[in-house]
Design a protein around this motif. Sequence first.
Motif: not given
Ligand SMILES: *Cc1c(COP(=O)(O)O)cnc(C)c1O
Length: 393
Positions: A62-64, A67, A86, A89-90, A132, A158, A160-161, A182, A184, A187, A194
């Motif tokens: 996962n993204a967390t 990071l 954000s 998790a950031t 982010v 970050d 993720a988006h 991310s 997830h 997304k 993932g």
């Molecule tokens: C979704 C998200 C994460 C976390 O991603 P995971 O894959 O769920 O751990 C982190 N930062 C931002 C900005 C997110 O939107």
Amino acid sequence: MSIPSAPLYVTRPDLPPLEEFLPYLREIWDSRVLTNGGPYHRRLEQALCEYLGVRHIALFTNATIGLVTALQALRIRGEVITTPYSFVATAHALQWNGIRPVFADIDPVTHNLDPHSIEAAITPETTAIMPVHCYGAPCNVKAIERIATAYNLKVVYDAAHAFGVRLNGASVLAEGDLSVLSFHATKVFNTFEGGAIVCPDARVKQHIDHLKNFGFVNETTVVATGINGKMSEFNAALGLLQLQHVDQAIARRGQIDALYRSLLDGVEGLRLPASPVNALSNHSYFPILVDDAFPVSRDALCHRLREHGIVARRYFYPLISEFPMYRGLPSAQPERLPVAADTSRRVLCLPIYPSLADADVHRVAKLIHDAAVSSRRLPVRRAATATPRMAAI
Ligand SMILES: *Cc1c(COP(=O)(O)O)cnc(C)c1O
């Protein structure tokens, strides 16, 4: 005012037909390879490098964890400047490394870290910036690079988006020292759960590959306090399948984005998202801002939509800096983050996903128009029991 909370599980209306996944599943069963960098893992890394136009990618669970590992890989300590606007998790990724987050304010148009606020937040303890690309809109990467160079700071995005987002023709994921994606379920591109780290070269990728496998470099040698961040074969196979559909999915999102814009343009008291300049967007979110000139508050509008089975989300509310583990920090004080605080109280992300029909977009827009012509602020009514039909995933 209370808004009925959305269910905590995530549903996804736009999965490919199950039949398309069965051959992938059969291959996993036949091979008996389940994880630890198997064939699907390697194929997805390769396919993503090609699709995204980047050199090296390390897949994660996962993204967390991505990071957390990115910060470890760069040996970042002390203070890191980041955004309060954000997903939580950031900042959590910093705390998990014993790093102190320092929140800086955002730009009112892009919702990304304001370079002036970044520079003002630098202290002798600052070692890095963690911006982010909010809603997939690219940060001011050139200004951030200038600041990082001038003060000798690392930059971990970050991202993720920001799947597939390009700036001036190149992937925005190549910016900074490392970028973390991310995958997830919520997304634009997902593997159920993932993530991935985009790495600048093969050496960095190898180091990160060791870190995501407990620090093992071979059967008997452990070189670092690594973690278990490996993506399984099942998730990688899901990614390979969904990658085939992602262009179509992003194109459909673009149509929905354009339809919302045409239907909501000119509504007094609503601010529509800015179209990114020189950037190829992935249309991952459609955030509107509800200003005081709109006859009902953001929360009343959100509530009204939910009464009609439409789950619009207040991303990002509350600010990360308002959560109990952060609000005591000097940089978390709301008066130091006026733009982020204001945006957080006005934002509403409307439903946008590929299988959303034009008729549904018209319905959402009509409900917003109806709210716009109400002559007074609506009274608050109890939570709706309607089953959500459209969620802003
Ligand atoms: C979704 C998200 C994460 C976390 O991603 P995971 O894959 O769920 O751990 C982190 N930062 C931002 C900005 C997110 O939107």
